[in-house]
Design an enzyme around this catalytic site. Structure first.
Site, PDB file in Angstrom:
ATOM      1  N   LYS A  98     -62.995 -32.598  35.657  1.00 60.25           N
ATOM      2  CA  LYS A  98     -62.489 -31.300  36.086  1.00 60.25           C
ATOM      3  C   LYS A  98     -63.225 -30.962  37.377  1.00 60.25           C
ATOM      4  O   LYS A  98     -64.421 -30.681  37.376  1.00 60.25           O
ATOM      5  CB  LYS A  98     -62.737 -30.231  35.027  1.00 60.25           C
ATOM      6  CG  LYS A  98     -62.203 -28.867  35.438  1.00 60.25           C
ATOM      7  CD  LYS A  98     -62.717 -27.764  34.537  1.00 60.25           C
ATOM      8  CE  LYS A  98     -62.304 -26.415  35.106  1.00 60.25           C
ATOM      9  NZ  LYS A  98     -62.998 -25.298  34.444  1.00 60.25           N
ATOM     10  N   ALA A 185     -59.030 -20.447  33.486  1.00 64.10           N
ATOM     11  CA  ALA A 185     -59.842 -19.297  33.893  1.00 64.10           C
ATOM     12  C   ALA A 185     -59.079 -17.981  33.788  1.00 64.10           C
ATOM     13  O   ALA A 185     -57.900 -17.898  34.108  1.00 64.10           O
ATOM     14  CB  ALA A 185     -60.380 -19.458  35.316  1.00 64.10           C
TER      15      ALA A 185
END
Length: 257
Positions: A98, A185
């Site tokens: 990531k 997020a």
């Protein structure tokens, strides 16, 4: 038939990805990860204390069978992110990464130029790159063109819990790129996760929403249900929105008419 999805050579069933930060303690983290049903857990390589062994090590508390997704959190340049990704592979965490290149310490928004630069290098080195990016369709397309295996646009600033602030851009990204789109997020509660899936996201990644909940284990269960419900709603196909009412029963042939 199982509703699976894949990134590169990796196939998964659960569409919820979770993190390991901000939990009050390792036992709570372990129970929450198990309750989430997630198959992928992300770990910040730069925050790993390699001097700790056994039960003092975070890695020892991750449920067996979960796929590690090393991330480059706390990297503020492309060079830092590249070095951190390489370190993760040296620690035998695999080829998935990531990718985070942070451009602003207050908002934690990504540095798009550095992100694309790092992505190109890591793709050439054989990494399967999942970049954390903003909700800009143009940037998402550039990351796809750079060879990223997926794109991970933010729903809102990291750890904010604000939910999906710009669902329209997220939807455009999903229509623009051919690689999987994972919302990353900003998720605050289960309805946010459900909305991301209803929009057509392949999966949702979250950490703070679970870790800092009053009951992290229960919230992990809620997020699992939200993701699963949102996915089913997407597959089922919602009815069109209409300005006026539409009766559920025919208006003709009524008794007494």
């Amino acid at each position: 038939m199982a509703d699976t999805w894949s990134i590169g050579a990796h196939a998964f069933t659960s569409r919820l990805l979770v993190g390991t930060g901000k939990y009050p303690d390792f036992p709570t983290m372990q129970r929450a990860l198990a309750a989430s049903g997630a198959e992928v857990v992300t770990v910040a390589v730069r925050r790993l204390d390699l001097s700790k062994k056994g039960e003092e090590s975070l890695l020892a508390w991750i449920p067996k069978g979960m796929k590690l997704l090393p991330n480059t959190a706390a990297c503020f340049t492309a060079e830092e992110a590249i070095r951190t990704a390489r370190l993760g592979r040296e620690l035998e965490m695999g080829d998935l990464v990531k990718l985070e290149v942070i451009g602003d310490r207050r908002t934690l928004f990504p540095d798009v130029e550095g992100l694309i630069q790092a992505a190109k290098v890591l793709v050439k080195e054989g990494f399967t790159v999942l970049p954390y990016t903003n909700d800009d369709p143009v940037t998402a397309k550039k990351l796809e063109d750079a060879g990223c295996a997926a794109v991970m646009p933010l729903g809102a600033p990291i750890g904010s819990g604000l939910g999906l602030r710009n669902p329209y851009n997220l939807r455009i990204i999903m229509e623009t790129v051919q690689v999987p789109v994972l919302v990353d997020a900003g998720v605050g509660t289960a309805s946010d996760a459900a909305l991301a899936m209803e929009l057509g996201a392949v999966a949702v990644l979250m950490n703070t929403a679970i870790a800092e909940a009053k009951d992290p284990v229960l919230m992990a269960e809620a997020m699992r249900a939200g993701v699963e419900g949102g996915r089913k709603a997407f597959l089922a196909g919602r009815i069109p929105m209409k300005l006026h009412a539409a009766a559920s029963s025919p208006m003709s042939g009524l008794i007494g008419s």
